[in-house]
Design a protein around this motif. Structure first.
Motif, mmCIF file in Angstrom:
data_model
loop_
_atom_site.group_PDB
_atom_site.id
_atom_site.type_symbol
_atom_site.label_atom_id
_atom_site.label_comp_id
_atom_site.label_asym_id
_atom_site.label_seq_id
_atom_site.Cartn_x
_atom_site.Cartn_y
_atom_site.Cartn_z
ATOM 1 N N ILE A 94 0.842 -1.196 0.000
ATOM 2 C CA ILE A 94 0.000 0.000 0.000
ATOM 3 C C ILE A 94 0.880 1.249 0.000
ATOM 4 C CG2 ILE A 94 -1.660 1.319 1.394
ATOM 5 C CD1 ILE A 94 -2.807 -1.487 2.235
ATOM 6 N N GLY A 95 1.961 1.227 0.763
ATOM 7 C CA GLY A 95 2.894 2.343 0.783
ATOM 8 C C GLY A 95 3.546 2.584 -0.569
ATOM 9 N N GLU A 96 3.933 1.499 -1.245
ATOM 10 C CA GLU A 96 4.539 1.632 -2.584
ATOM 11 C C GLU A 96 3.546 2.237 -3.566
ATOM 12 O OE1 GLU A 96 6.474 -1.861 -4.161
ATOM 13 O OE2 GLU A 96 7.346 -2.317 -2.206
ATOM 14 N N ALA A 97 2.303 1.771 -3.517
ATOM 15 C CA ALA A 97 1.278 2.327 -4.408
ATOM 16 C C ALA A 97 1.035 3.792 -4.066
ATOM 17 C CB ALA A 97 -0.013 1.527 -4.289
ATOM 18 N N GLY A 98 0.974 4.099 -2.783
ATOM 19 C CA GLY A 98 0.730 5.465 -2.356
ATOM 20 C C GLY A 98 1.833 6.420 -2.767
ATOM 21 N N ALA A 99 3.059 5.930 -2.843
ATOM 22 C CA ALA A 99 4.187 6.773 -3.250
ATOM 23 C C ALA A 99 4.030 7.255 -4.688
ATOM 24 C CB ALA A 99 5.500 6.007 -3.091
ATOM 25 N N LEU A 100 3.254 6.546 -5.488
ATOM 26 C CA LEU A 100 3.035 6.925 -6.881
ATOM 27 C C LEU A 100 1.914 7.944 -7.049
ATOM 28 C CD1 LEU A 100 3.261 3.343 -8.417
ATOM 29 C CD2 LEU A 100 5.049 5.100 -8.384
ATOM 30 N N LEU A 101 1.153 8.174 -5.980
ATOM 31 C CA LEU A 101 0.013 9.087 -6.048
ATOM 32 C C LEU A 101 0.420 10.516 -5.746
ATOM 33 C CD1 LEU A 101 -2.665 7.012 -4.093
ATOM 34 C CD2 LEU A 101 -2.423 7.228 -6.572
ATOM 35 N N ALA A 102 -0.243 11.448 -6.391
ATOM 36 C CA ALA A 102 -0.102 12.862 -6.053
ATOM 37 C C ALA A 102 -1.098 13.181 -4.938
ATOM 38 C CB ALA A 102 -0.382 13.722 -7.285
ATOM 39 N N PRO A 103 -0.805 14.176 -4.112
ATOM 40 C CA PRO A 103 -1.764 14.556 -3.074
ATOM 41 C C PRO A 103 -3.147 14.834 -3.677
ATOM 42 C CG PRO A 103 0.322 15.648 -2.687
ATOM 43 C CD PRO A 103 0.427 14.970 -4.036
ATOM 44 N N GLY A 104 -4.165 14.277 -3.029
ATOM 45 C CA GLY A 104 -5.535 14.416 -3.510
ATOM 46 C C GLY A 104 -5.998 13.279 -4.393
ATOM 47 N N ASP A 105 -5.054 12.466 -4.896
ATOM 48 C CA ASP A 105 -5.403 11.333 -5.758
ATOM 49 C C ASP A 105 -5.775 10.115 -4.922
ATOM 50 O OD1 ASP A 105 -4.887 12.816 -8.002
ATOM 51 O OD2 ASP A 105 -2.988 11.833 -8.487
ATOM 52 N N SER A 106 -6.507 9.221 -5.536
ATOM 53 C CA SER A 106 -6.843 7.956 -4.884
ATOM 54 C C SER A 106 -6.592 6.821 -5.863
ATOM 55 C CB SER A 106 -8.293 7.958 -4.396
ATOM 56 O OG SER A 106 -9.171 8.229 -5.464
ATOM 57 N N ALA A 107 -6.537 5.600 -5.332
ATOM 58 C CA ALA A 107 -6.233 4.445 -6.173
ATOM 59 C C ALA A 107 -6.893 3.200 -5.609
ATOM 60 C CB ALA A 107 -4.722 4.231 -6.249
ATOM 61 N N ALA A 108 -7.097 2.249 -6.490
ATOM 62 C CA ALA A 108 -7.530 0.909 -6.093
ATOM 63 C C ALA A 108 -6.333 -0.011 -6.258
ATOM 64 C CB ALA A 108 -8.675 0.431 -6.978
ATOM 65 N N ILE A 109 -6.105 -0.838 -5.265
ATOM 66 C CA ILE A 109 -5.049 -1.848 -5.332
ATOM 67 C C ILE A 109 -5.767 -3.178 -5.430
ATOM 68 C CG2 ILE A 109 -3.075 -2.874 -4.165
ATOM 69 C CD1 ILE A 109 -2.889 -0.130 -2.635
ATOM 70 N N LEU A 110 -5.573 -3.842 -6.561
ATOM 71 C CA LEU A 110 -6.329 -5.048 -6.881
ATOM 72 C C LEU A 110 -5.379 -6.218 -7.084
ATOM 73 C CD1 LEU A 110 -8.976 -6.469 -7.864
ATOM 74 C CD2 LEU A 110 -8.462 -5.566 -10.125
ATOM 75 N N LEU A 111 -5.615 -7.280 -6.355
ATOM 76 C CA LEU A 111 -4.868 -8.522 -6.524
ATOM 77 C C LEU A 111 -5.882 -9.585 -6.923
ATOM 78 C CD1 LEU A 111 -2.192 -10.097 -6.229
ATOM 79 C CD2 LEU A 111 -2.842 -10.520 -3.856
ATOM 80 N N TYR A 112 -5.647 -10.221 -8.067
ATOM 81 C CA TYR A 112 -6.599 -11.203 -8.557
ATOM 82 C C TYR A 112 -5.884 -12.416 -9.133
ATOM 83 C CZ TYR A 112 -5.456 -9.341 -13.178
ATOM 84 O OH TYR A 112 -4.786 -8.951 -14.305
ATOM 85 N N GLU A 113 -6.622 -13.492 -9.214
ATOM 86 C CA GLU A 113 -6.130 -14.736 -9.805
ATOM 87 C C GLU A 113 -6.858 -14.949 -11.116
ATOM 88 O OE1 GLU A 113 -6.058 -19.523 -8.814
ATOM 89 O OE2 GLU A 113 -7.183 -18.177 -7.523
#
Length: 120
Positions: free
Chosen positions: A61-80
């Motif tokens: 989650i921290g790695e994904a968050g490091a790619l975001l700009a302030p105010g942005d949001s993201a979905a982190i999806l792990l699937y098979e």
């Protein structure tokens, strides 16, 4: 989200983890409740509530968050990919073995297709 539900319903994928995060203006990361992603008070994604295998951790989650700009949001999806299991099993029964695996970023695929189109 209806497309994601369709993939699950048709048995093409199985969701293992689905996490939503937002980067605050001060740079901190906060989780977004699945039930109300857009903050309008209406339940948006209750079908995905509780989708958590525990495989996506705070470091991810921290790695994904490091790619975001302030105010942005993201979905982190792990699937098979459930469609791949029968193929992999058949290949193993035939003596095949995996020697490498990976994913090609969609941007690279688009760039390659655009280059082919430009030369064709």
């Amino acid at each position: 989200m209806p497309l994601l539900v369709d993939l699950v319903d048709r048995g093409i994928i199985r969701l293992l983890d689905l996490t939503f995060v937002k980067k605050e203006e001060d740079g901190s990361l906060v989780g977004i409740e699945l039930a109300d992603v857009n903050g309008d008070g209406a339940l948006d994604l209750t079908v995905f509530e509780g989708v958590s295998s525990g495989l996506v951790g705070q470091e991810d989650i921290g790695e994904a968050g490091a790619l975001l700009a302030p105010g942005d949001s993201a979905a982190i999806l792990l699937y098979e990919n459930l469609w791949a299991a029968p193929l992999a099993a058949a290949l193993r029964r035939a003596g095949a073995r995996m020697v490498a695996g990976g994913r090609i970023p969609v941007e690279d695929v688009i760039e390659a297709l655009d280059a082919l189109e430009a030369t064709g």
